[in-house]
Design an enzyme around this catalytic site. Sequence first.
Site, PDB file in Angstrom:
ATOM      1  N   GLY A 182      -2.579  -6.915 -15.798  1.00  0.00           N
ATOM      2  CA  GLY A 182      -4.019  -7.390 -16.501  1.00  0.00           C
ATOM      3  C   GLY A 182      -5.018  -7.337 -15.489  1.00  0.00           C
ATOM      4  N   ARG A 218       8.075  -9.092  -5.693  1.00  0.00           N
ATOM      5  CA  ARG A 218       6.867 -10.042  -5.390  1.00  0.00           C
ATOM      6  C   ARG A 218       6.838 -10.792  -4.179  1.00  0.00           C
ATOM      7  NH1 ARG A 218       4.585 -10.982 -11.602  1.00  0.00           N
ATOM      8  NH2 ARG A 218       3.104  -9.350 -11.382  1.00  0.00           N
TER       9      ARG A 218
END
Length: 396
Positions: A376, A36
């Site tokens: 999600g 990330r």
Amino acid sequence: MAKKIVRDVDVNGKTVLIRVDFNVPMQDGVITDDNRIVQALPTIKDVVTRGGKVVLFSHLGRVKKAEDKAGKSLAPIATKLAEYLGQNVQFVPFTRGVELETAIKALQPGDVLMFENTRFEDIDGKKESKNDPELGKYWASLGDVFVNDAFGTAHRSHASNAGIAANIEEVAAGYLLEKEIKFIGGAVDTPARPFVAILGGAKVGDKIGVIKNLLKKADKILIVGGMSYNFLKTQGFEIGTSICENDKLDLAMELLKEADGKIVLPIDIKVTKEFSNDAEIRVADATDIKPDEMGLDIGPKTLEKYAEILKDAKTVVWNGPAGVFEFPNFEHGTVGICKILADLDAVTIIGGGDSAAAVIQNGYADKMTHISTGGGASLEYLEGKDLPGVSCIDDL
Ligand code: ADP
Ligand code: MG
């Protein structure tokens, strides 16, 4: 609607607030996967190069009480980021206050500052996670422009995305967020066809809703993994002790009726009598699972059938492993799908944390078009929901 991207913003001499997703896995203060951080570099470097004053912030983990702060400081991440950028990253161990404000005011063009974990604001009344209007307004007051590059939290309306956006003049997407919008949004809105979705995994309750939206968009939906058993059971077949969300059986039937043949189910299943790598395995027809058996992977005939359907696909979205791939004896379906997708001449998009892990672990990461950084968020995007972290960005 096209969104404003950081490249469209004149950042020279401006204080640019960049919401990144530095929610990286850490063990004893050591970052175990810095993907990330790497993915956030293009946006940060671009703003630095064009003379912006960079203020970075992110959440890390969940922080509900003061004790939860241990091990959740962003300080080690600032150190790692400085290595990647090859320049100093000033870390301010606060989320607000005079020290932070003074440090930001002292920034020169091209400087980079990072402040502390935004979720430290959750200890006192969940200000970050509940999008406390005062907090969003305060953070917005620290800069001239807001750039959101955190896709992992884009499905949440937090002070550090929607809250700031509501209180600042200019809001743009970073390059990572742009990529997610382009690939996931593109697949859903303007896919090259045939468009095939593969859905599986264990979080059936969360995911079955995605099918409703995908039925309107995809040409075929291939069901794998734990998702299979709701569809088999609702048609009256025995599924033994396989995973199943019993309160979603009616929905499964409704989807099958609506699908008009678009939903394709496994025809054979690897079953065992216990949840273990070493239990005896039988390959059963999907309609011949015994009451004491559980399905832990798709069978070889299913994989062959799916390969045939995928052969001509031009867009593929895959969310959810085909089996319990953590057990080597049940990884065949998941690895098989990796291989099939790797060889396709198609846009291939992987969503979901475990699916991404399976692709990466098996060495197929660079064979896929896009591996989403948001589990999600990517699901809610596929479901056709409005993501607050995306809709808060200025339209072009
Ligand atoms: P993702 O993280 O990609 O969104 P999920 O979290 O929904 O996927 O599901 C991943 C998990 O699903 C894996 O840990 C895998 O072991 C499990 N799984 C896949 N197939 C089955 C199955 N047939 N029975 C039980 N668990 C399964
Ligand atoms: Mg998962």
